[in-house]
Design a protein around this motif. Structure first.
Motif, PDB file in Angstrom:
ATOM      1  N   MET A 105       0.529  -0.846   0.039  1.00 49.53           N
ATOM      2  CA  MET A 105      -0.036   0.089   0.084  1.00 49.53           C
ATOM      3  C   MET A 105       1.146   0.693   0.023  1.00 49.53           C
ATOM      4  O   MET A 105       0.879   2.367  -1.129  1.00 49.53           O
ATOM      5  CB  MET A 105      -0.949   0.222   1.487  1.00 49.53           C
ATOM      6  CG  MET A 105      -2.069   1.660   1.473  1.00 49.53           C
ATOM      7  SD  MET A 105      -2.890   1.227   2.700  1.00 49.53           S
ATOM      8  CE  MET A 105      -2.011   1.323   3.956  1.00 49.53           C
ATOM      9  N   GLY A 109       1.847   3.716  -3.111  1.00 47.52           N
ATOM     10  CA  GLY A 109       0.877   4.966  -2.797  1.00 47.52           C
ATOM     11  C   GLY A 109       2.420   6.028  -3.297  1.00 47.52           C
ATOM     12  O   GLY A 109       2.026   7.022  -3.002  1.00 47.52           O
ATOM     13  N   LYS A 128      -2.158   4.599  -8.375  1.00 50.64           N
ATOM     14  CA  LYS A 128      -3.438   4.833  -7.565  1.00 50.64           C
ATOM     15  C   LYS A 128      -4.542   3.191  -7.285  1.00 50.64           C
ATOM     16  O   LYS A 128      -5.006   3.181  -6.339  1.00 50.64           O
ATOM     17  CB  LYS A 128      -3.948   5.239  -8.657  1.00 50.64           C
ATOM     18  CG  LYS A 128      -5.015   6.639  -7.524  1.00 50.64           C
ATOM     19  CD  LYS A 128      -5.514   8.080  -8.304  1.00 50.64           C
ATOM     20  CE  LYS A 128      -6.457   8.407  -7.749  1.00 50.64           C
ATOM     21  NZ  LYS A 128      -7.403   8.545  -6.107  1.00 50.64           N
ATOM     22  N   ALA A 129      -4.254   2.606  -8.557  1.00 45.83           N
ATOM     23  CA  ALA A 129      -5.393   2.262  -8.212  1.00 45.83           C
ATOM     24  C   ALA A 129      -4.854   0.789  -7.621  1.00 45.83           C
ATOM     25  O   ALA A 129      -5.749   0.281  -6.293  1.00 45.83           O
ATOM     26  CB  ALA A 129      -5.727   0.942  -9.984  1.00 45.83           C
ATOM     27  N   HIS A 131      -2.845   0.732  -5.284  1.00 47.05           N
ATOM     28  CA  HIS A 131      -2.883   1.443  -4.162  1.00 47.05           C
ATOM     29  C   HIS A 131      -4.025   2.090  -2.756  1.00 47.05           C
ATOM     30  O   HIS A 131      -4.425   1.189  -2.170  1.00 47.05           O
ATOM     31  CB  HIS A 131      -2.152   3.262  -3.678  1.00 47.05           C
ATOM     32  CG  HIS A 131      -2.234   3.500  -2.396  1.00 47.05           C
ATOM     33  ND1 HIS A 131      -1.539   3.257  -1.203  1.00 47.05           N
ATOM     34  CD2 HIS A 131      -3.500   4.065  -1.608  1.00 47.05           C
ATOM     35  CE1 HIS A 131      -1.614   4.253  -0.946  1.00 47.05           C
ATOM     36  NE2 HIS A 131      -2.798   5.005  -1.077  1.00 47.05           N
ATOM     37  N   GLU A 132      -4.898   2.021  -3.998  1.00 47.73           N
ATOM     38  CA  GLU A 132      -6.471   1.620  -3.106  1.00 47.73           C
ATOM     39  C   GLU A 132      -6.543   0.549  -3.163  1.00 47.73           C
ATOM     40  O   GLU A 132      -7.289  -0.007  -2.241  1.00 47.73           O
ATOM     41  CB  GLU A 132      -7.087   2.729  -4.475  1.00 47.73           C
ATOM     42  CG  GLU A 132      -7.684   3.867  -4.201  1.00 47.73           C
ATOM     43  CD  GLU A 132      -8.310   4.592  -5.631  1.00 47.73           C
ATOM     44  OE1 GLU A 132      -9.592   3.544  -6.155  1.00 47.73           O
ATOM     45  OE2 GLU A 132      -8.431   6.020  -5.391  1.00 47.73           O
ATOM     46  N   LEU A 133      -6.142  -0.455  -3.644  1.00 47.34           N
ATOM     47  CA  LEU A 133      -6.610  -2.590  -3.615  1.00 47.34           C
ATOM     48  C   LEU A 133      -6.098  -2.489  -2.165  1.00 47.34           C
ATOM     49  O   LEU A 133      -6.505  -3.069  -1.212  1.00 47.34           O
ATOM     50  CB  LEU A 133      -6.033  -2.865  -5.018  1.00 47.34           C
ATOM     51  CG  LEU A 133      -6.534  -4.354  -4.290  1.00 47.34           C
ATOM     52  CD1 LEU A 133      -7.434  -5.071  -4.909  1.00 47.34           C
ATOM     53  CD2 LEU A 133      -5.457  -5.017  -6.290  1.00 47.34           C
ATOM     54  N   GLU A 135      -4.836  -0.540   0.027  1.00 46.01           N
ATOM     55  CA  GLU A 135      -5.754  -0.071   1.438  1.00 46.01           C
ATOM     56  C   GLU A 135      -6.624  -0.261   1.862  1.00 46.01           C
ATOM     57  O   GLU A 135      -6.998  -1.138   2.660  1.00 46.01           O
ATOM     58  CB  GLU A 135      -5.884   1.329   0.771  1.00 46.01           C
ATOM     59  CG  GLU A 135      -6.000   2.252   1.708  1.00 46.01           C
ATOM     60  CD  GLU A 135      -6.312   3.899   1.202  1.00 46.01           C
ATOM     61  OE1 GLU A 135      -6.214   4.312   2.192  1.00 46.01           O
ATOM     62  OE2 GLU A 135      -7.198   4.146   0.280  1.00 46.01           O
ATOM     63  N   ASP A 136      -7.234  -0.682   0.683  1.00 50.85           N
ATOM     64  CA  ASP A 136      -8.657  -1.961   1.256  1.00 50.85           C
ATOM     65  C   ASP A 136      -7.737  -2.840   1.758  1.00 50.85           C
ATOM     66  O   ASP A 136      -8.471  -3.515   2.891  1.00 50.85           O
ATOM     67  CB  ASP A 136      -9.194  -2.183   0.015  1.00 50.85           C
ATOM     68  CG  ASP A 136     -10.298  -0.754  -0.238  1.00 50.85           C
ATOM     69  OD1 ASP A 136     -10.354   0.432   0.443  1.00 50.85           O
ATOM     70  OD2 ASP A 136     -11.197  -0.658  -1.369  1.00 50.85           O
TER      71      ASP A 136
END
Length: 174
Positions: A105, A109, A128-129, A131-133, A135-136
């Protein structure tokens, strides 16, 4: 077969329990902090100690394989034994997966992860994509870890106070 965990296993268990609980609390609080140097410092410490958990999990897994574990009490049913093993291995898996997801993550990022001032190798570039994955994923796995830790503690207390067996006492440091 021995009826107590060795001192190494006990120290790793209780030390990591304290560290993981602190990381769960800090992880929850740090996202509420205002942007700035203090927040970045807390994030840095969170990442650093997350990597420490990852390293200690590896040490713990090796120690478990080398030193073995006490047999489960004879009073436990086969189903309880299977559930115990499932939860223990899930906890081990999460002690690896949560920090790895956190590292990925951070890196996706655009942030490095350092341990004692030394950067970890970069596995991912900024994305970004991803990173969001991650992060979740990091959050979901951390919540699952917290729930399993709570269930593990509740089961140990049940064994001690209700079942009155040695499941808890064999891991106590005294």
């Amino acid at each position: 077969m021995k009826d107590q965990y060795c001192l190494t296993a006990k120290a790793l268990h209780w030390g990591m329990a304290a560290l993981i609980l602190c990381l769960l609390v800090v992880g929850t609080v740090m996202i509420q902090l205002p942007k700035g140097d203090a927040r970045m410092a807390v994030y840095g410490l969170h990442k650093e100690f997350g990597v420490v958990v990852l390293a200690l999990a590896l040490v713990r897994l090796v120690a478990r394989q080398v030193m073995g574990v006490p047999a489960l009490p004879a009073t436990m049913t086969a189903r309880e034994g299977q559930l115990t093993h499932l939860v223990h291995w899930a906890l081990y898996g999460l002690m690896f997966a949560v920090p790895v997801a956190g590292i990925l993550m951070s890196q996706s990022g655009g942030h490095d992860v350092q341990v004692f001032g030394l950067p970890l190798p970069t596995l991912l570039g900024k994305d970004k994509a991803l990173h969001e994955l991650f992060e979740d994923t990091h959050l979901a796995l951390a919540v699952l870890l917290a729930l399993l830790v709570a269930a593990h503690a509740a089961a140990a207390l049940r064994h001690h106070f209700v079942m009155k067996d040695t499941v808890l006492t064999r891991m106590l440091p005294w």
